[in-house]
Enzyme design. Structure first.
Site, PDB file in Angstrom:
ATOM      1  N   ARG A 447       0.867  -1.182   0.000  1.00 39.97           N
ATOM      2  CA  ARG A 447       0.000   0.000   0.000  1.00 39.97           C
ATOM      3  C   ARG A 447       0.900   1.228   0.000  1.00 39.97           C
ATOM      4  NH1 ARG A 447      -5.141  -1.790   1.183  1.00 39.97           N
ATOM      5  NH2 ARG A 447      -5.335  -3.614   2.542  1.00 39.97           N
ATOM      6  N   HIS A 507       2.762  -9.662   1.575  1.00 38.97           N
ATOM      7  CA  HIS A 507       2.474  -8.653   2.586  1.00 38.97           C
ATOM      8  C   HIS A 507       3.721  -8.211   3.339  1.00 38.97           C
ATOM      9  CE1 HIS A 507       0.471  -7.188   6.409  1.00 38.97           C
ATOM     10  NE2 HIS A 507      -0.207  -6.560   5.489  1.00 38.97           N
ATOM     11  N   HIS A 665      -0.075  -0.130  14.856  1.00 37.11           N
ATOM     12  CA  HIS A 665       0.180  -1.015  13.716  1.00 37.11           C
ATOM     13  C   HIS A 665       1.433  -1.867  13.889  1.00 37.11           C
ATOM     14  CE1 HIS A 665       0.590  -1.866   9.249  1.00 37.11           C
ATOM     15  NE2 HIS A 665      -0.703  -2.021   9.426  1.00 37.11           N
TER      16      HIS A 665
END
Length: 782
Positions: A447, A507, A665
């Site tokens: 992202r 990821h 996070h």
């Protein structure tokens, strides 16, 4: 969705369900003995032929995906429901919108965040429950009961949102000279201005559709604003078609600021909503007809893209085509105005094939997410209604303008975002691009956002003649289009773009630079718990890790080879990689802690993550606690593991969630088994998808100073937090701490510390355990 749906029905006779776990006690739900035997035989055959439990052909991927949804929750543990846990997290976010000590514009922002989270919940999590309810499925993870349960909880949260918006936030804004004027509250001057704006900016873009056999109900896009209108009278052809639909283009701003002269007084700010402007002038769109009734409405649709990768020639092309259909998936929720009549509601429910439980009547805008536009319209003139601006500090361990390669050669570097600036990571890449001795750059992209300085730097690197490889994950949910665009842009100028491994999402976050030096080629690496996105790096807490370790960077290069060419991974010394070794490594550490506790030695597990929904890891932690292991988990959102205050053998499971100004996070895992201590940073949460369906990374931190720093900042500080912390009780509910012990917020402490404190010096290794133990004792006393 089809794979999840299969879990709610008996497995077809003889259908292969292939284990992805190395455990011998895999349980298949609703499968007969013949199916289980077939599954095990297929698993053994595939592993024999490939040498791995993971394979790359379509048949195996589909079989492995089937098993994932059939894995049963281990019995005899009072598991928490995952989707209820997600909704409970949003209730914790909603608490920030209620807090009087939070500036009012930030409260409005948190209200919108809750709505945005609920949108994604209905787009991704609800369809399986809804479909099972339609089919009358009972006694299953997805069932009539499960749909009723999440619907009731979602309805209650939405009702609280609008009560807060109308009764507290709107009056609070008005007290500060900000008013959102409805049509009924607008004076004549304001109405004239709105009329002119409507005629000039809105009316030319509206095309109403009156429903009749030649004009069926139009396609309504996901989460778009629409009006349904009931009319009296005849149209131009003498027909009495009484229902019309008005679709509102997304290009129109949802809130518009009035001229200051019409705001209601000196220094005041007036705002009008797009929906109120359209409502006020609906009659003008239907000349010669009488508007009898109208309501705004909004439909949420299932939006999880599903592409069978083994059946497509070009994943990028297939995903781009899939994006065109995402906005028109099956409906999962219908929002209408509170005053919408039963007959109109029934028409809409029938049109979208939804039960009455999917209906949400709201008193206000049907999309509270768009309230962020109000903040943008007024924040320059009302900065005191926002949080004080936080400016991330340049990392304390780095000097401005220093050669980062020379610095990283001396010692690994930790950057704690957003307290320390992500700009240092950008500078690392920038120096690599400008350095003529740098020969190659490799980076994963998950992202990164539509406007990325890092992607621009990769383009510049190609222009300078460097070898650049980008592993672009096209399937990053709701970022697919950005990543597809970047893939095409990078590929067009010569970047070697690859999409990772079929069937798995990439990821893990890593950046590898290869540089020519006097003694030969030297690698420099960056690993991170978060994304390469400079914007979110200012909003999310994450750890960036810069290293020149020969072992670690060589293993990073091996992972890049796996992603680019599917070359087998060699035996790794430091990196743990999902879906190959990560879960088993975590299981091993949990088991070692358990055995230490059984031997009467100190045994601790302290882990920080976003979510914990992996049954295998959760069961292992639960069993370890029963044997005496002390467990502290900091889990921001969904958690299926129950809290246990005390076990007969002296163990415990203490679980807390931190919801603050920044989005938590970081993923940090600490294990103690007697004298042995291990600390890992990771890109992975403890979720089945992270362990079995993604390429994830975890790496150990061995330097004493960095270990101590990470434990202090990412674990101890959050275990001491009693301002932004919520503790999970044994009954499955969360309780917010309100200054119970130290009266401090971890995020506030860290922000203050990084803006004022000098560099931390290393302390004895054993002090880390003492700090964690004291934090646990403080929590126990509450």
């Amino acid at each position: 969705m089809a794979a999840r749906k299969a879990a709610a029905r008996p497995a077809a006779a003889g259908r292969a369900l292939v284990p992805v776990s190395s455990s011998n006690d895999v349980v298949l739900r609703r499968a007969d003995a013949e199916s289980v035997a077939s599954a095990m035989q297929t698993a053994k055959a595939l592993q024999t032929s490939t040498g791995s439990a993971w394979s790359l052909n379509r048949k195996q991927i589909e079989a492995e995906a089937e098993l994932i949804v059939h894995l049963a929750r281990p019995a005899n543990i009072p598991w928490l429901d995952r989707d209820h846990s997600i909704l409970a997290f949003n209730e914790r976010v909603f608490d920030w919108a209620q807090r009087e000590d939070v500036p009012v514009l930030e409260r409005l922002r948190y209200l919108g965040i809750v709505s945005s989270n609920l949108d994604e919940f209905f787009e991704v999590r609800v369809a399986d429950h809804l479909e099972a309810a339609r089919d009358g499925v009972e006694d299953d993870e997805f069932s009539v009961e499960s749909y009723a349960g999440i619907s009731a909880k979602a309805h209650a949260l939405v009702q609280r949102q609008y009560e807060l918006y109308n009764s507290r936030l709107l009056p609070a804004l008005a007290e500060h000279g900000i008013q959102i004027f409805s049509h009924g509250k607008r004076n004549m001057g304001q109405r004239r201005w709105v009329k002119e704006y409507f005629d000039r900016e809105i009316r030319p873009l509206l095309t109403p559709v009156a429903l009749d056999p030649a004009h069926p109900f139009p396609q309504v896009a996901n989460k778009s604003l629409n009006f349904i209108v009931r009319l009296d009278g005849e149209d131009a052809f003498g027909n009495r078609n009484e229902v019309a639909i008005v679709k509102v283009p997304r290009v129109l701003p949802r809130f518009v600021r009035l001229p200051d002269s019409l705001a209601g007084g000196k220094g005041k700010i007036g705002v009008v909503s797009l929906s109120s402007m359209i409502r006020a002038h609906l009659h003008e769109i239907f000349p010669g007809r009488t508007v009898v009734e109208f309501s705004q409405f909004r439909v949420t649709r299932h939006s999880d893209l599903a592409v069978t990768e083994g059946e497509v020639q070009n994943l990028r092309t297939a995903l781009r085509k899939g994006l065109q259909h995402r906005h028109f998936g099956k409906a999962t929720r219908l929002e209408v105005s509170k005053s919408c009549s039963e007959s109109t509601v029934n028409l809409l429910l029938a049109q979208f094939d939804l039960p009455v439980q999917a209906l949400y009547r709201v008193e206000g805008p049907v999309n509270l997410v768009r309230l962020s536009q109000v903040i943008d319209l007024v924040n320059d003139e009302r900065p005191h209604l926002l949080f004080p601006r936080w400016i991330p500090q340049w990392p304390r361990s780095l000097k401005n303008s220093e050669n980062l390669f020379a610095r990283i050669r001396q010692k690994d570097v930790v950057i704690h975002q957003p307290f320390e600036s992500f700009d240092a990571v950008v500078e690392f890449l920038r120096q690599a691009v400008k350095d003529p001795d740098v020969l190659a750059i490799k980076q994963t992209v998950y992202r990164t956002g539509p406007d990325s300085v890092m992607m621009e730097l990769l383009r510049e690197a190609v222009r300078k003649g460097k070898e650049v490889t980008a592993v672009v994950e096209l399937k990053a949910r709701f970022d697919e289009e950005n990543n597809i665009n970047w893939a095409e842009t990078l590929e067009s100028i010569g970047v070697q773009v690859v999409y990772g491994i079929v069937g798995l999402k990439t990821h893990g976050k890593m950046l590898l630079v290869t540089r020519r030096e006097a003694r030969g080629l030297k690698r420099y690496g960056h690993l991170s718990t978060g994304n390469y996105n400079p914007r979110t790096a200012k909003l999310y807490t994450d750890i960036s890790y810069l290293t020149a370790s020969e072992v670690l960077t060589a293993e990073m290069d091996a992972v890049f080879s796996l992603l680019a060419s599917q070359a087998p991974l060699p035996k790794l010394q430091r990196l743990q990689v999902a879906p190959f070794t990560l879960q088993n490594s975590l299981m091993q550490h949990i088991g070692e802690a358990q055995r230490a506790a059984q031997a009467g030695k100190p045994a601790r597990i302290v882990a920080k993550m976003n979510a914990l929904t992996d049954w295998r890891l959760a069961e292992a932690v639960y069993v370890a606690a029963q044997e005496g292991v002390q467990v502290d988990l900091i889990v921001r959102a969904a958690c299926v593991l129950p809290a246990v205050n005390s076990t007969p053998k002296g163990g415990a499971i203490r679980i807390r969630s931190i919801v603050g100004r920044f989005l938590e996070h970081t993923r940090v895992f600490f294990f103690q088994a007697g004298e042995e201590e291990h600390l890992y940073l990771s890109s992975a949460d403890w979720m089945n998808r992270n362990m079995a369906r993604r390429v994830e990374l975890a790496w150990p931190v061995t330097d004493a100073t960095l270990r101590q720093r990470i434990m202090d900042e990412c674990l101890v500080a959050y275990l001491m937090d009693d301002q932004d912390a919520w503790v999970l009780l044994e009954n499955g509910t969360y309780r917010r701490l309100e200054g119970d012990t130290v009266g401090a917020s971890a995020q506030q402490m860290l922000a203050h510390y990084f803006s004022t404190a000098p560099t931390v010096k290393a302390r004895p290794r054993s002090s880390s355990t003492r700090e964690l133990t004291q934090a646990a004792r403080n929590r126990k006393r509450r």
